[in-house]
Design a protein around this motif. Structure first.
Motif, PDB file in Angstrom:
ATOM      1  N   ILE A 181       0.844  -1.191   0.000  1.00 19.05           N
ATOM      2  CA  ILE A 181       0.000   0.000   0.000  1.00 19.05           C
ATOM      3  C   ILE A 181       0.882   1.245   0.000  1.00 19.05           C
ATOM      4  CG2 ILE A 181      -1.912   1.160   1.148  1.00 19.05           C
ATOM      5  CD1 ILE A 181      -2.416  -1.834   0.442  1.00 19.05           C
ATOM      6  N   GLY A 182       0.643   2.153  -0.920  1.00 20.66           N
ATOM      7  CA  GLY A 182       1.382   3.408  -0.943  1.00 20.66           C
ATOM      8  C   GLY A 182       1.038   4.282   0.248  1.00 20.66           C
ATOM      9  N   GLY A 183       1.983   5.082   0.682  1.00 11.83           N
ATOM     10  CA  GLY A 183       1.807   5.932   1.853  1.00 11.83           C
ATOM     11  C   GLY A 183       0.738   6.984   1.709  1.00 11.83           C
ATOM     12  N   GLY A 184       0.246   7.222   0.480  1.00  6.34           N
ATOM     13  CA  GLY A 184      -0.779   8.228   0.268  1.00  6.34           C
ATOM     14  C   GLY A 184      -2.191   7.691   0.168  1.00  6.34           C
ATOM     15  N   ALA A 185      -2.387   6.387   0.365  1.00  8.79           N
ATOM     16  CA  ALA A 185      -3.730   5.810   0.261  1.00  8.79           C
ATOM     17  C   ALA A 185      -4.603   6.271   1.421  1.00  8.79           C
ATOM     18  CB  ALA A 185      -3.647   4.288   0.244  1.00  8.79           C
ATOM     19  N   ASN A 186      -5.903   6.378   1.167  1.00  9.62           N
ATOM     20  CA  ASN A 186      -6.830   6.704   2.250  1.00  9.62           C
ATOM     21  C   ASN A 186      -7.736   5.505   2.535  1.00  9.62           C
ATOM     22  OD1 ASN A 186      -8.885   6.725   0.319  1.00  9.62           O
ATOM     23  ND2 ASN A 186      -8.998   8.952   0.200  1.00  9.62           N
ATOM     24  N   VAL A 187      -8.599   5.654   3.534  1.00  3.43           N
ATOM     25  CA  VAL A 187      -9.446   4.547   3.963  1.00  3.43           C
ATOM     26  C   VAL A 187     -10.379   4.096   2.846  1.00  3.43           C
ATOM     27  CG1 VAL A 187     -11.350   3.940   5.514  1.00  3.43           C
ATOM     28  CG2 VAL A 187      -9.287   5.039   6.421  1.00  3.43           C
TER      29      VAL A 187
ATOM     30  N   SER B 238       6.059  -5.405   6.488  1.00  6.10           N
ATOM     31  CA  SER B 238       7.277  -4.616   6.262  1.00  6.10           C
ATOM     32  C   SER B 238       6.858  -3.220   5.859  1.00  6.10           C
ATOM     33  CB  SER B 238       8.167  -5.243   5.178  1.00  6.10           C
ATOM     34  OG  SER B 238       7.536  -5.179   3.908  1.00  6.10           O
ATOM     35  N   MET B 239       7.805  -2.305   5.902  1.00  8.81           N
ATOM     36  CA  MET B 239       7.513  -0.951   5.448  1.00  8.81           C
ATOM     37  C   MET B 239       8.751  -0.299   4.874  1.00  8.81           C
ATOM     38  SD  MET B 239       7.159   1.246   9.012  1.00  8.81           S
ATOM     39  CE  MET B 239       5.793   0.271   9.608  1.00  8.81           C
ATOM     40  N   ASN B 240       8.543   0.574   3.902  1.00  9.89           N
ATOM     41  CA  ASN B 240       9.587   1.470   3.418  1.00  9.89           C
ATOM     42  C   ASN B 240       9.465   2.772   4.194  1.00  9.89           C
ATOM     43  OD1 ASN B 240      10.474  -0.373   1.534  1.00  9.89           O
ATOM     44  ND2 ASN B 240       9.445   0.569  -0.196  1.00  9.89           N
ATOM     45  N   ILE B 241      10.576   3.250   4.677  1.00  8.36           N
ATOM     46  CA  ILE B 241      10.546   4.418   5.546  1.00  8.36           C
ATOM     47  C   ILE B 241      11.741   5.313   5.262  1.00  8.36           C
ATOM     48  CG2 ILE B 241      11.713   3.099   7.370  1.00  8.36           C
ATOM     49  CD1 ILE B 241      10.262   4.819   9.435  1.00  8.36           C
ATOM     50  N   VAL B 242      11.480   6.622   5.253  1.00  9.71           N
ATOM     51  CA  VAL B 242      12.551   7.610   5.186  1.00  9.71           C
ATOM     52  C   VAL B 242      12.784   8.102   6.612  1.00  9.71           C
ATOM     53  CG1 VAL B 242      13.325   9.819   4.274  1.00  9.71           C
ATOM     54  CG2 VAL B 242      11.955   8.283   2.843  1.00  9.71           C
ATOM     55  N   LEU B 243      13.992   7.877   7.095  1.00 12.79           N
ATOM     56  CA  LEU B 243      14.330   8.239   8.476  1.00 12.79           C
ATOM     57  C   LEU B 243      14.679   9.713   8.582  1.00 12.79           C
ATOM     58  CD1 LEU B 243      16.479   5.112   9.368  1.00 12.79           C
ATOM     59  CD2 LEU B 243      14.088   5.554   9.978  1.00 12.79           C
ATOM     60  N   ALA B 244      14.871  10.165   9.809  1.00 10.57           N
ATOM     61  CA  ALA B 244      15.131  11.580  10.062  1.00 10.57           C
ATOM     62  C   ALA B 244      16.406  12.067   9.371  1.00 10.57           C
ATOM     63  CB  ALA B 244      15.227  11.836  11.564  1.00 10.57           C
ATOM     64  N   ASN B 245      17.383  11.197   9.214  1.00  7.67           N
ATOM     65  CA  ASN B 245      18.637  11.606   8.566  1.00  7.67           C
ATOM     66  C   ASN B 245      18.575  11.495   7.044  1.00  7.67           C
ATOM     67  OD1 ASN B 245      18.742   8.862   8.120  1.00  7.67           O
ATOM     68  ND2 ASN B 245      20.648   8.515   9.238  1.00  7.67           N
TER      69      ASN B 245
ATOM     70  N   GLY C  77       4.629   5.566  15.593  1.00  5.34           N
ATOM     71  CA  GLY C  77       5.387   5.704  14.354  1.00  5.34           C
ATOM     72  C   GLY C  77       5.550   7.107  13.841  1.00  5.34           C
ATOM     73  N   HIS C  78       4.642   8.029  14.235  1.00  4.76           N
ATOM     74  CA  HIS C  78       4.760   9.415  13.779  1.00  4.76           C
ATOM     75  C   HIS C  78       6.060  10.053  14.243  1.00  4.76           C
ATOM     76  CE1 HIS C  78       0.476   8.411  14.565  1.00  4.76           C
ATOM     77  NE2 HIS C  78       0.279   8.951  13.384  1.00  4.76           N
ATOM     78  N   ASN C  79       6.712   9.460  15.220  1.00  4.18           N
ATOM     79  CA  ASN C  79       7.924  10.028  15.816  1.00  4.18           C
ATOM     80  C   ASN C  79       9.219   9.646  15.117  1.00  4.18           C
ATOM     81  OD1 ASN C  79       7.692  11.431  18.730  1.00  4.18           O
ATOM     82  ND2 ASN C  79       5.975  10.029  18.446  1.00  4.18           N
ATOM     83  N   PHE C  80       9.177   8.769  14.114  1.00  2.32           N
ATOM     84  CA  PHE C  80      10.421   8.174  13.645  1.00  2.32           C
ATOM     85  C   PHE C  80      10.692   8.302  12.154  1.00  2.32           C
ATOM     86  CE2 PHE C  80       9.187   5.682  17.440  1.00  2.32           C
ATOM     87  CZ  PHE C  80      10.255   6.021  18.252  1.00  2.32           C
ATOM     88  N   GLY C  81       9.724   8.603  11.327  1.00  3.37           N
ATOM     89  CA  GLY C  81      10.027   8.670   9.910  1.00  3.37           C
ATOM     90  C   GLY C  81       8.788   8.852   9.065  1.00  3.37           C
ATOM     91  N   VAL C  82       9.003   8.963   7.759  1.00  2.00           N
ATOM     92  CA  VAL C  82       7.912   9.030   6.780  1.00  2.00           C
ATOM     93  C   VAL C  82       7.770   7.649   6.148  1.00  2.00           C
ATOM     94  CG1 VAL C  82       7.012  10.133   4.709  1.00  2.00           C
ATOM     95  CG2 VAL C  82       8.496  11.435   6.271  1.00  2.00           C
ATOM     96  N   VAL C  83       6.654   7.006   6.371  1.00  2.00           N
ATOM     97  CA  VAL C  83       6.412   5.692   5.769  1.00  2.00           C
ATOM     98  C   VAL C  83       5.877   5.923   4.359  1.00  2.00           C
ATOM     99  CG1 VAL C  83       5.186   3.511   5.939  1.00  2.00           C
ATOM    100  CG2 VAL C  83       5.966   4.664   8.020  1.00  2.00           C
ATOM    101  N   THR C  84       6.637   5.500   3.378  1.00  2.00           N
ATOM    102  CA  THR C  84       6.255   5.741   1.985  1.00  2.00           C
ATOM    103  C   THR C  84       5.446   4.602   1.385  1.00  2.00           C
ATOM    104  OG1 THR C  84       8.382   4.851   1.244  1.00  2.00           O
ATOM    105  CG2 THR C  84       8.234   7.247   1.583  1.00  2.00           C
ATOM    106  N   SER C  85       5.550   3.406   1.971  1.00  2.00           N
ATOM    107  CA  SER C  85       4.687   2.286   1.599  1.00  2.00           C
ATOM    108  C   SER C  85       4.795   1.224   2.674  1.00  2.00           C
ATOM    109  CB  SER C  85       5.056   1.696   0.231  1.00  2.00           C
ATOM    110  OG  SER C  85       6.338   1.105   0.263  1.00  2.00           O
TER     111      SER C  85
END
Length: 511
Positions: A147-153, A202-209, A229-237
């Motif tokens: 699932i892409g990170g931009g999907a809605n319910v 699993s997830m793809n994530i962009v970390l703070a660095n 999870g909002h505290n650690f990165g951007v989940v892209t999928s």
């Protein structure tokens, strides 16, 4: 390059540069973590060539910028300076690195229903707007979907269902899929399978660095992503479990009561729905306290939705006890899972999915059962505060969401950062109003807090347990994630390791 930047020709002289207002170079609060350069500029021109051909950049004073920065609640909303809509997952990584190199704050948007007042600490920076990343791909074996990170319910309700599959999602169609999931995430199927986050593989994530990683249960970060999870990165999928549809039939009965029936309604809910924690996985009930001009009552009414899976009519063993109380109305309906949002007033076209410019703070609390004395005390305060058509809070709602929760509790309480698996019901007053200023905002905060405190006192616990995705913003990490010392220490250790500079600290920050 020019095709992916949407801005009027009239601003061509500053086509790639957005200059933000002069700000203090000194942090002003614990969440104001980014030192500022006076009159700092966001030089989009240097970023644009590195983004994909489908990425889009929206500058202020454009229709798109106004649309994509609008929030469902205006109370202490974030104020980004520029919107960048990535076209690929790697675009997100490039945006984060760009922001880090220039010490520019960033905040990810997908949907706009987060109402925490901590979001208002973002007073300039980059909005990373994800809805282009809305792909859904079901694996050939039919056991998982990516699932892409931009999907809605709505995406996650319809697409798997149309393919004969189902999974746990949020309930309101316009809300993002991943936003609720990163805070645990409740849904109609959780009695069978657990929380939204419990489905993740699993997830793809962009970390703070700016690192782009694929993580799963082998990573120490996995635990923290499942609830905080909002505290650690951007989940892209994310890759999540999906399941074969078991029942195509669903039914609901909507039953309406006057306020004098409070005790009887919640005694019945305890006995016939919650059943001391033995609630069937196929039955759910929600109650709303709200004004409804269709009924000739003094003040609000109690609306209870009783939802059942696998039937065309809700079983009388659940509805008859409520009929015996003497409702104002009872309306049965039948259909499929895809009808639930419409039935419960949270479809794309429903009022909660529209932006009316109001302030919409919520004051959530988890409970294990209904204390009918507390319910009466809360009703009396709430109804006196919102009754009458000219009341500024007339459109408010007090929500009690009781999902089947057996599979949520089946997973150990220490299995993830979500700290409240023993709860059965999520309660939350939602005060809807058109703000006249800070004095009214403070009065609403006092009202919402007082209502929540009545419910908390009824639990007999000194601790406040909240749903982070509904939170007001001042409850604190213990209330958001669990009060245990070991849990808080583990979260803080992960924060120090993965986000030591606090890049992800606008949404219910751990520290």
């Amino acid at each position: 390059m020019f095709a992916r930047v949407l801005a009027p020709l009239a601003v061509a002289s500053s086509f790639f540069t957005c200059v933000v207002p002069t700000v203090s170079a000194t942090p002003t609060s614990p969440f104001d973590l980014f030192s500022r350069t006076p009159a700092a500029g966001i030089d989009v021109k240097s970023l644009a060539p590195y983004l994909s051909a489908t990425a889009k950049i929206y500058l202020p004073d454009t229709k798109e910028f106004a649309t994509y920065t609008t929030r469902w609640s205006n109370l202490q909303a974030p104020t980004p300076s520029i919107v960048i809509a990535p076209g690929t997952e790697k675009d997100v990584q490039k945006i984060v690195k760009f922001a880090n190199d220039r010490n520019i704050p960033f905040l990810t948007y997908n949907g706009h229903h987060g109402t925490l007042t901590t979001l208002g600490k973002m007073d300039y920076g980059i909005e990373i707007y994800l809805p282009q990343l809305n792909s859904i791909s079901i694996a050939k074996d039919g056991k998982s979907a990516t699932i892409g990170g931009g999907a809605n319910v709505k995406n996650l309700t319809d697409t798997p269902w149309d393919a004969g599959k189902q999974t746990v999602t949020g309930c309101c169609e316009c809300v993002s899929y991943l936003g609720p999931a990163l805070g645990g995430g409740h849904g109609w199927f959780q009695g069978h399978y657990g929380l939204i986050t419990d489905q993740f593989l699993s997830m793809n994530i962009v970390l703070a660095n700016g690192d782009f990683r694929t993580i799963d249960s082998k990573s120490d970060l996995w635990w923290g992503m499942q609830g905080a999870g909002h505290n650690f990165g951007v989940v892209t999928s994310v890759t999540t479990k999906v399941y074969d549809i078991e029942h195509y039939d669903w039914a609901i009965e909507t039953i309406v009561f006057s306020g004098d029936k409070i005790e009887q309604v919640y005694e019945a809910a305890n006995k016939y729905i919650l059943q001391g924690g033995k609630q069937s996985a196929d039955i759910h009930d929600w109650t709303y306290w709200q004004n409804d001009a269709r009924y000739d009552t003094e003040g609000p009414v109690i609306i209870i939705y009783i939802v059942q899976e696998g039937v065309t009519t809700v079983d009388a063993k659940y509805t008859a006890p409520f009929h015996d109380i003497g409702p104002l109305a009872a309306t049965p309906q039948s259909g499929t899972y895809k009808d639930l949002a419409k039935w419960t007033g949270i479809a794309l076209e429903s009022p909660p999915c529209q932006d009316f410019g109001f302030n919409n703070p919520r004051f959530p609390i988890y409970i294990k059962s209904y204390n009918v004395t507390a319910q009466r005390k809360a009703w009396d305060l709430y109804s006196s505060a919102v009754a009458e058509a000219d009341n500024p809070y007339y459109n408010s709602i007090f929500m009690f969401e009781d999902y089947a929760s057996g599979a949520v509790r089946d997973r150990s309480s220490d299995a993830s950062a979500f700290g409240f698996r023993d709860a059965h019901t999520l309660a939350a007053p939602l005060i809807i109003y058109n703000s006249t200023g800070q004095a009214q905002d403070e009065a609403v905060k006092e009202l919402g807090t007082q209502l929540r405190e009545i419910i908390r006192e009824g639990t007999g616990s000194s601790e406040l347990h909240t749903y982070v995705n509904y939170a007001y913003g001042d409850e604190g990490p213990g209330a958001w994630y669990g009060h245990e010392d070991w849990r808080q220490k583990k979260l803080k250790a992960l924060k120090r390791k993965y986000d030591p500079k606090g890049k992800f600290s606008f949404y219910a920050p751990i520290a």
